[in-house]
Motif scaffolding. Structure first.
Motif, PDB file in Angstrom:
ATOM      1  N   THR A  68       0.861  -1.182   0.000  1.00 56.62           N
ATOM      2  CA  THR A  68       0.000   0.000   0.000  1.00 56.62           C
ATOM      3  C   THR A  68       0.895   1.228   0.000  1.00 56.62           C
ATOM      4  OG1 THR A  68      -1.702  -1.202   1.209  1.00 56.62           O
ATOM      5  CG2 THR A  68      -1.843   1.205   1.229  1.00 56.62           C
ATOM      6  N   VAL A  69       0.640   2.128  -0.941  1.00 53.97           N
ATOM      7  CA  VAL A  69       1.466   3.319  -1.103  1.00 53.97           C
ATOM      8  C   VAL A  69       0.646   4.551  -0.738  1.00 53.97           C
ATOM      9  CG1 VAL A  69       2.819   4.674  -2.755  1.00 53.97           C
ATOM     10  CG2 VAL A  69       2.734   2.183  -2.959  1.00 53.97           C
ATOM     11  N   SER A  70       1.175   5.364   0.155  1.00 50.31           N
ATOM     12  CA  SER A  70       0.497   6.597   0.545  1.00 50.31           C
ATOM     13  C   SER A  70       0.871   7.688  -0.446  1.00 50.31           C
ATOM     14  CB  SER A  70       0.928   7.000   1.957  1.00 50.31           C
ATOM     15  OG  SER A  70       0.352   8.241   2.286  1.00 50.31           O
ATOM     16  N   THR A  71      -0.143   8.400  -0.936  1.00 53.17           N
ATOM     17  CA  THR A  71       0.108   9.472  -1.895  1.00 53.17           C
ATOM     18  C   THR A  71       0.087  10.848  -1.240  1.00 53.17           C
ATOM     19  OG1 THR A  71      -2.246   9.535  -2.451  1.00 53.17           O
ATOM     20  CG2 THR A  71      -0.823   8.150  -3.821  1.00 53.17           C
ATOM     21  N   ASN A  75      -6.208   9.214   0.181  1.00 49.06           N
ATOM     22  CA  ASN A  75      -6.317   8.006  -0.643  1.00 49.06           C
ATOM     23  C   ASN A  75      -4.992   7.250  -0.662  1.00 49.06           C
ATOM     24  OD1 ASN A  75      -8.925   8.701  -1.329  1.00 49.06           O
ATOM     25  ND2 ASN A  75      -8.321   9.718  -3.244  1.00 49.06           N
ATOM     26  N   ALA A  76      -5.066   5.985  -0.377  1.00 49.79           N
ATOM     27  CA  ALA A  76      -3.888   5.124  -0.494  1.00 49.79           C
ATOM     28  C   ALA A  76      -4.047   4.292  -1.749  1.00 49.79           C
ATOM     29  CB  ALA A  76      -3.760   4.222   0.732  1.00 49.79           C
ATOM     30  N   GLN A  77      -2.952   4.059  -2.440  1.00 47.25           N
ATOM     31  CA  GLN A  77      -2.993   3.273  -3.664  1.00 47.25           C
ATOM     32  C   GLN A  77      -2.219   1.976  -3.475  1.00 47.25           C
ATOM     33  OE1 GLN A  77      -1.421   5.834  -6.681  1.00 47.25           O
ATOM     34  NE2 GLN A  77      -3.365   6.902  -6.974  1.00 47.25           N
ATOM     35  N   GLN A  78      -2.627   0.999  -4.245  1.00 49.15           N
ATOM     36  CA  GLN A  78      -1.959  -0.296  -4.197  1.00 49.15           C
ATOM     37  C   GLN A  78      -0.817  -0.296  -5.202  1.00 49.15           C
ATOM     38  OE1 GLN A  78      -2.857  -2.567  -1.932  1.00 49.15           O
ATOM     39  NE2 GLN A  78      -1.314  -4.018  -2.537  1.00 49.15           N
TER      40      GLN A  78
END
Length: 175
Positions: A68-71, A75-78
């Motif tokens: 999981t990547v925090s932007t 919203n967090a993106q996979q």
């Protein structure tokens, strides 16, 4: 005297652990027996398969581990981390790289993988790789290929014996 009895009994149990039974008549066979010995004791198999196995070659396994990547916003993106493990011809890990950075060990898959681990332990920790790059086998006539023969006995459950170059190396009940 009691210690000697227990030691003898333990040694006997260890020795018996290596013994195998024929699937239909319960004759004893053992890892290291020849195909001829197994056929004499167990009879002809229901099915027999043989294939030539080329010698092992170096491999590189690639995994894409979900992250999981925090932007910076709510919203967090996979995303994924590319993880590669390189193995020598003996199947031992000689390089582990996570997102291009070489490491000696990692828990990226959940369980620990380390330099020197074999392919089975890496697959147990990380699962099946997304891709496998393998060096081509040397197909020149002077390279000896191993012959693997599988005997399948249609018993309940079916029993499989695996031979390498005519010598019993493994037994399994198909489930």
């Amino acid at each position: 005297m009691k210690r000697m009895f227990i030691l003898s009994l333990t040694c006997l149990m260890i020795a018996r652990a290596e013994a195998l039974l024929c699937p239909s008549n319960f004759n004893h066979i053992a890892v290291g027996d020849s195909i001829k010995t197994v056929e004499l004791k167990c009879g002809k198999p229901s099915k027999q398969e043989s294939k030539l196995i080329p010698p092992p070659t170096p491999q590189e396994w690639t995994y894409y581990i979900p992250q999981t990547v925090s932007t910076g916003s709510s919203n967090a993106q996979q995303g994924t981390l590319k993880t590669t493990i390189s193995f020598d011809a003996n199947g031992n890990a000689i390089n582990i790289s996570v997102n291009g950075i070489g490491v000696g060990a990692s828990t990226i898959c959940g369980n620990s993988i380390n330099l020197g681990d074999n392919t089975k332990s890496v697959q147990a920790a990380c699962g099946k790789p997304a891709t496998v790059n393998q060096a081509p086998a040397d197909d020149s006539s002077n390279v000896k290929k191993d012959e693997e023969t599988t005997y399948i006995y249609n018993t309940n459950p079916p029993t499989t014996f695996t031979f390498k170059n005519g010598v019993l190396v493994d037994s399994a009940d198909a489930k």
